[in-house]
Write a protein that holds these residues in place. Structure first.
Motif, PDB file in Angstrom:
ATOM      1  N   ASP A  55      95.982 -15.804  18.546  1.00  9.61           N
ATOM      2  CA  ASP A  55      94.617 -16.027  19.003  1.00  9.61           C
ATOM      3  C   ASP A  55      94.336 -17.510  18.962  1.00  9.61           C
ATOM      4  N   SER A  56      93.117 -17.892  19.276  1.00  7.76           N
ATOM      5  CA  SER A  56      92.791 -19.314  19.355  1.00  7.76           C
ATOM      6  C   SER A  56      92.974 -20.045  18.034  1.00  7.76           C
ATOM      7  N   SER A  57      92.901 -19.323  16.921  1.00 11.18           N
ATOM      8  CA  SER A  57      93.074 -19.969  15.621  1.00 11.18           C
ATOM      9  C   SER A  57      94.484 -20.511  15.428  1.00 11.18           C
ATOM     10  N   SER A  58      95.434 -20.054  16.234  1.00  8.20           N
ATOM     11  CA  SER A  58      96.800 -20.564  16.119  1.00  8.20           C
ATOM     12  C   SER A  58      96.877 -22.049  16.469  1.00  8.20           C
ATOM     13  N   TRP A  59      95.857 -22.563  17.139  1.00 11.79           N
ATOM     14  CA  TRP A  59      95.804 -23.980  17.508  1.00 11.79           C
ATOM     15  C   TRP A  59      95.111 -24.841  16.451  1.00 11.79           C
ATOM     16  N   SER A  60      94.676 -24.273  15.348  1.00  6.41           N
ATOM     17  CA  SER A  60      93.800 -24.983  14.405  1.00  6.41           C
ATOM     18  C   SER A  60      94.341 -26.342  13.968  1.00  6.41           C
ATOM     19  N   SER A  61      95.603 -26.391  13.557  1.00  3.82           N
ATOM     20  CA  SER A  61      96.161 -27.661  13.066  1.00  3.82           C
ATOM     21  C   SER A  61      96.308 -28.679  14.187  1.00  3.82           C
ATOM     22  N   VAL A  62      96.591 -28.219  15.384  1.00  5.03           N
ATOM     23  CA  VAL A  62      96.678 -29.113  16.534  1.00  5.03           C
ATOM     24  C   VAL A  62      95.293 -29.653  16.873  1.00  5.03           C
ATOM     25  N   MET A  63      94.291 -28.776  16.868  1.00  3.36           N
ATOM     26  CA  MET A  63      92.923 -29.220  17.162  1.00  3.36           C
ATOM     27  C   MET A  63      92.460 -30.276  16.161  1.00  3.36           C
ATOM     28  N   GLU A  64      92.774 -30.070  14.894  1.00  4.25           N
ATOM     29  CA  GLU A  64      92.370 -31.026  13.858  1.00  4.25           C
ATOM     30  C   GLU A  64      92.948 -32.408  14.148  1.00  4.25           C
ATOM     31  N   ARG A  65      94.200 -32.463  14.554  1.00  2.00           N
ATOM     32  CA  ARG A  65      94.853 -33.737  14.849  1.00  2.00           C
ATOM     33  C   ARG A  65      94.285 -34.378  16.107  1.00  2.00           C
ATOM     34  N   LEU A  66      94.065 -33.573  17.130  1.00  2.00           N
ATOM     35  CA  LEU A  66      93.514 -34.121  18.374  1.00  2.00           C
ATOM     36  C   LEU A  66      92.120 -34.700  18.145  1.00  2.00           C
ATOM     37  N   ARG A  67      91.286 -33.983  17.409  1.00  5.32           N
ATOM     38  CA  ARG A  67      89.938 -34.484  17.133  1.00  5.32           C
ATOM     39  C   ARG A  67      89.993 -35.774  16.331  1.00  5.32           C
ATOM     40  N   ALA A  68      90.907 -35.855  15.375  1.00 15.71           N
ATOM     41  CA  ALA A  68      91.042 -37.072  14.575  1.00 15.71           C
ATOM     42  C   ALA A  68      91.414 -38.261  15.443  1.00 15.71           C
ATOM     43  N   ASP A  69      92.090 -37.998  16.565  1.00 15.73           N
ATOM     44  CA  ASP A  69      92.473 -39.060  17.483  1.00 15.73           C
ATOM     45  C   ASP A  69      91.457 -39.266  18.606  1.00 15.73           C
ATOM     46  N   GLY A  70      90.310 -38.598  18.495  1.00 12.87           N
ATOM     47  CA  GLY A  70      89.217 -38.850  19.416  1.00 12.87           C
ATOM     48  C   GLY A  70      89.174 -38.010  20.677  1.00 12.87           C
ATOM     49  N   TYR A  71      89.924 -36.930  20.710  1.00 13.18           N
ATOM     50  CA  TYR A  71      89.931 -36.090  21.908  1.00 13.18           C
ATOM     51  C   TYR A  71      88.940 -34.935  21.796  1.00 13.18           C
ATOM     52  N   PRO A  72      88.123 -34.700  22.827  1.00 15.09           N
ATOM     53  CA  PRO A  72      87.333 -33.471  22.874  1.00 15.09           C
ATOM     54  C   PRO A  72      88.307 -32.301  23.041  1.00 15.09           C
ATOM     55  N   VAL A  73      88.066 -31.205  22.329  1.00 16.19           N
ATOM     56  CA  VAL A  73      89.005 -30.081  22.363  1.00 16.19           C
ATOM     57  C   VAL A  73      88.262 -28.769  22.558  1.00 16.19           C
ATOM     58  N   ARG A  74      88.824 -27.896  23.385  1.00 20.17           N
ATOM     59  CA  ARG A  74      88.352 -26.515  23.531  1.00 20.17           C
ATOM     60  C   ARG A  74      89.554 -25.590  23.381  1.00 20.17           C
ATOM     61  N   ALA A  75      89.378 -24.467  22.730  1.00 22.79           N
ATOM     62  CA  ALA A  75      90.424 -23.452  22.636  1.00 22.79           C
ATOM     63  C   ALA A  75      89.868 -22.155  23.210  1.00 22.79           C
ATOM     64  N   ILE A  76      90.450 -21.703  24.315  1.00 26.97           N
ATOM     65  CA  ILE A  76      89.951 -20.526  25.018  1.00 26.97           C
ATOM     66  C   ILE A  76      90.501 -19.255  24.398  1.00 26.97           C
ATOM     67  N   ALA A  77      89.650 -18.240  24.305  1.00 25.83           N
ATOM     68  CA  ALA A  77      90.095 -16.918  23.896  1.00 25.83           C
ATOM     69  C   ALA A  77      90.623 -16.201  25.135  1.00 25.83           C
ATOM     70  N   ASN A  78      91.928 -16.194  25.295  1.00 28.33           N
ATOM     71  CA  ASN A  78      92.581 -15.588  26.461  1.00 28.33           C
ATOM     72  C   ASN A  78      92.439 -14.068  26.385  1.00 28.33           C
ATOM     73  N   PRO A  79      91.874 -13.410  27.397  1.00 26.94           N
ATOM     74  CA  PRO A  79      91.637 -11.962  27.313  1.00 26.94           C
ATOM     75  C   PRO A  79      92.890 -11.102  27.233  1.00 26.94           C
ATOM     76  N   LEU A  80      94.030 -11.578  27.764  1.00 25.43           N
ATOM     77  CA  LEU A  80      95.282 -10.819  27.735  1.00 25.43           C
ATOM     78  C   LEU A  80      95.173  -9.479  28.441  1.00 25.43           C
ATOM     79  N   GLN A  81      94.438  -9.467  29.538  1.00 26.05           N
ATOM     80  CA  GLN A  81      94.259  -8.225  30.289  1.00 26.05           C
ATOM     81  C   GLN A  81      95.101  -8.177  31.559  1.00 26.05           C
ATOM     82  N   GLY A  82      95.874  -9.211  31.813  1.00 27.12           N
ATOM     83  CA  GLY A  82      96.688  -9.283  33.014  1.00 27.12           C
ATOM     84  C   GLY A  82      96.574 -10.662  33.624  1.00 27.12           C
ATOM     85  N   LEU A  83      97.644 -11.128  34.282  1.00 25.85           N
ATOM     86  CA  LEU A  83      97.649 -12.497  34.782  1.00 25.85           C
ATOM     87  C   LEU A  83      96.540 -12.758  35.795  1.00 25.85           C
TER      88      LEU A  83
END
Length: 268
Positions: A55-83
């Motif tokens: 889920d989106s929480s799998s990006w948590s450590s990456v988001m923390e680093r990106l924000r520390a470097d000044g990047y706006p970050v969004r993590a989308i909740a992918n529905p996984l219902q089909g491409l």
């Protein structure tokens, strides 16, 4: 390998472990972006799209680093219902973001960004993290067949609709370089993916017009490194390799952050 299926389905883990998941279904409300107000020096927004069985929480450590470097970050909740439907969801979400975007996809999320980026001129770079990069007409399931030697016993139940990984096998398949406790937690909270995620045909090839980067995971038991290299070469992606499992954003967040920021710098 034994695949556990919540709705009477089991598929080849080769076709499954290439997903990685979260979210609730539905379509984000789209708004008119209007002219970009970002200055030439502003950093692009990094949008992270997970795959199946995460889920989106799998990006948590990456988001923390990106924000520390000044990047706006969004993590989308992918529905996984089909491409097809997941592409529409992410495309709608992207339409709400002003200014340049670096779009990042892990595993099955790579197929989603390949399709959704084609409709948004503000997407300036694509980053694949152990991800699928399908050509038009290909399916994730078809590409998964490029990884035939993975330890899997394929089972298909005709009337099934969703697939997941047996928690006892989750660490081996998905997160081999993650500690046992964390891997057990990931297995417990994994979200099943609709089988349409591996069956829907890809309709767009955004990598043909948008620069792409690809982090290839050499210890991956979900998508073999050779399969990843084939897709990256075909897409003309700038590639880096790392000794990591499929869950590289958890086990090697610094490496994942590095390649995202490398792509982001190219947009300025």
């Amino acid at each position: 390998m034994r695949i556990h299926v919540p709705r009477r389905v089991a598929l080849a883990a080769g076709a499954l472990t290439l997903l990685a998941a979260t979210t609730a279904p539905g379509v984000a409300m789209a708004t008119d972006k209007g002219p970009s107000s970002a200055s030439a020096s502003a950093k692009p927004t990094v949008v992270l799209v997970h795959g199946a069985w995460a889920d989106s929480s799998s990006w948590s450590s990456v988001m923390e680093r990106l924000r520390a470097d000044g990047y706006p970050v969004r993590a989308i909740a992918n529905p996984l219902q089909g491409l097809t439907s997941d592409t529409a969801y992410v495309s709608s979400y992207l339409s709400t973001i002003k200014g340049p975007v670096v779009l990042v996809g892990h595993s099955y999320g790579g197929a989603v960004i390949t399709n959704s980026a084609a409709s948004d001129p503000d997407v300036k770079a694509l980053v694949y993290i152990a991800g699928f990069i399908p050509a038009k007409g290909e399916t994730v399931g078809g590409l998964a067949k490029m990884s035939p030697d993975l330890p899997v016993v394929p089972t298909v139940v005709p009337d099934g609709t969703e697939v997941s990984i047996d928690p006892d096998q989750f660490r081996e398949v998905f997160a081999g370089d993650v500690d046992k406790t964390t891997a057990a937690d990931l297995a417990a909270v994994q979200r099943p993916a609709n089988i349409k995620a591996v069956m829907d045909a890809s309709a767009q090839e955004a990598f043909r017009t948008i620069p792409s980067w690809d982090l290839i995971t050499r210890q991956d038991h979900a998508i073999t490194p050779d399969a990843q290299r084939f897709m990256a070469k075909r897409a003309g992606a700038h590639t880096e390799e790392v000794d990591a499992s499929h869950a590289v954003m958890i086990s090697r967040p610094g490496t994942v952050t590095h390649i995202i920021e490398e792509a982001a710098r190219s947009t300025r």
